[in-house]
Design a protein around this motif. Sequence first.
Motif, mmCIF file in Angstrom:
data_model
loop_
_atom_site.group_PDB
_atom_site.id
_atom_site.type_symbol
_atom_site.label_atom_id
_atom_site.label_comp_id
_atom_site.label_asym_id
_atom_site.label_seq_id
_atom_site.Cartn_x
_atom_site.Cartn_y
_atom_site.Cartn_z
ATOM 1 N N GLN A 1 7.612 46.288 21.364
ATOM 2 C CA GLN A 1 7.819 46.425 19.924
ATOM 3 C C GLN A 1 6.517 46.215 19.158
ATOM 4 O O GLN A 1 6.245 46.906 18.170
ATOM 5 N N LEU B 1 14.055 49.971 20.585
ATOM 6 C CA LEU B 1 13.034 50.434 21.517
ATOM 7 C C LEU B 1 12.565 51.830 21.114
ATOM 8 O O LEU B 1 13.370 52.645 20.649
ATOM 9 N N HIS C 1 11.523 55.705 21.647
ATOM 10 C CA HIS C 1 12.114 56.678 22.570
ATOM 11 C C HIS C 1 11.133 57.178 23.622
ATOM 12 O O HIS C 1 11.549 57.695 24.655
ATOM 13 N N THR D 1 11.666 52.216 28.106
ATOM 14 C CA THR D 1 12.896 52.903 27.705
ATOM 15 C C THR D 1 13.368 53.813 28.829
ATOM 16 O O THR D 1 14.567 53.856 29.154
ATOM 17 N N ARG E 1 23.585 51.562 24.444
ATOM 18 C CA ARG E 1 23.723 51.010 23.092
ATOM 19 C C ARG E 1 24.465 49.690 23.044
ATOM 20 O O ARG E 1 24.583 49.089 21.985
ATOM 21 N N PHE F 1 20.662 48.058 23.555
ATOM 22 C CA PHE F 1 19.432 48.636 22.993
ATOM 23 C C PHE F 1 19.781 49.796 22.060
ATOM 24 O O PHE F 1 20.804 50.462 22.230
ATOM 25 N N TRP F 2 18.891 50.006 21.083
ATOM 26 C CA TRP F 2 19.002 51.191 20.235
ATOM 27 C C TRP F 2 17.713 51.992 20.373
ATOM 28 O O TRP F 2 16.635 51.485 20.098
ATOM 29 N N VAL F 3 17.864 53.227 20.796
ATOM 30 C CA VAL F 3 16.719 54.118 21.015
ATOM 31 C C VAL F 3 16.897 55.354 20.145
ATOM 32 O O VAL F 3 17.892 56.079 20.312
ATOM 33 N N ALA G 1 18.123 59.012 21.523
ATOM 34 C CA ALA G 1 18.429 58.499 22.867
ATOM 35 C C ALA G 1 19.058 59.563 23.763
ATOM 36 O O ALA G 1 18.714 59.666 24.951
#
Length: 275
Positions: A176, A227, A229, A234, A258, A261-263, A266
Motif C-alpha cells: 500500500q 490492494l 490490481h 495481488t 472480496r 481484499f478489495w482489488v 478484480a
Amino acid sequence: MSSITFEASLPPLYYTDSTVVLTWLRTPLYRLKVFEANRVSAILKASQVDQWRFVRSEVNPADIASRGCLPTDLLGSDFWFYGPPWLREETLPLFRLCGQNQEANESGMSLLSRAAPEIYDDAWMARFSSFQRLMRVTALILRLADHARSRSSPLTGPISAKEYSRALLACVRLVQRTSLPPDLHSSSVPREYRQLNPFVDEVGLVRVGGRIRNSEAPQDQKHPLLLPHDHQITRLVIDDIHLKHFHAGPTLTLSLLRSRFWVPRALKVIKSRTY
C-alpha cells in the motif's frame, strides 16, 4: 466547514496559526497516526490543500478565545467580531513561516512540505511465484528481526497462525505504501480509488469504506484491505484462492477474494490468471 455556504465565485481560503496542522495536510495519510489521518481525511473531503494558509497568532481572532477572555472584553472588540483589517482588503497578505515548529521537528517533518521520503522496496516480492512461500519467508524474516531485538524471542519452531497473519499485514502495508496514491481523496486520484471511500485503520492499513460498517460481519468483510490490481501480491493472492478451491471459476474466486481484499478491476485480473 460543510455547514457554511459561500456566495463568492472564488473558492474560500482557510487560515490557521497551527503549523503542525498545515504539515499534516501536506503529508500522505498513511504516514500519519490514525487519529491525525482520519481528521485530515475529513478536512480534505471539504477543502483542497492549496486553500489553507498560515496566519500569525497575533492577527488570528480565534486566538483570543483559545487563550481565555472575559465576555465584557469581547463586546467592544472589533477584532473579535470582524477579524483583522486585511480581511477587507482586495489583496490578502502572505504570512511566511519563520523556522520550524518543535512538534513538527520531533515528528521528522518539515513545515509546509511533505515528510522526507522513506525508503520502501517491494520489488523482492516479484521473485515469488507462490503466495504461501511469500508468507513463510516474510514470517521468518519478522521472527529473525524480533530475535535480533530480544534474544528471548524464539528463533526456531513451526510458524504459528499469528505469525502468518502478521506477515500478511506487513506485506499488505508495504504494498500500500509503495503502490497506492499517497492521498486517495485527492481529485487527481483515479475514480476507482476515490469512490471506495478509503480510510486508514488503527494499525495503519488502508481499508475500503462502505454502508455495512454497523453490521455484525467480520472486519475484513465490512472493510476489506485495498490492494492495487497490477501488483505481484495481488496476482499471488488470486492464484492461491483459485488453487485452494479446486480451480474455482472467476465468480467464486472474486467472491472469496472480496471476503478480505478489495482489488479494482478484480474480475479482469482474475480472468487473466485463471484462463
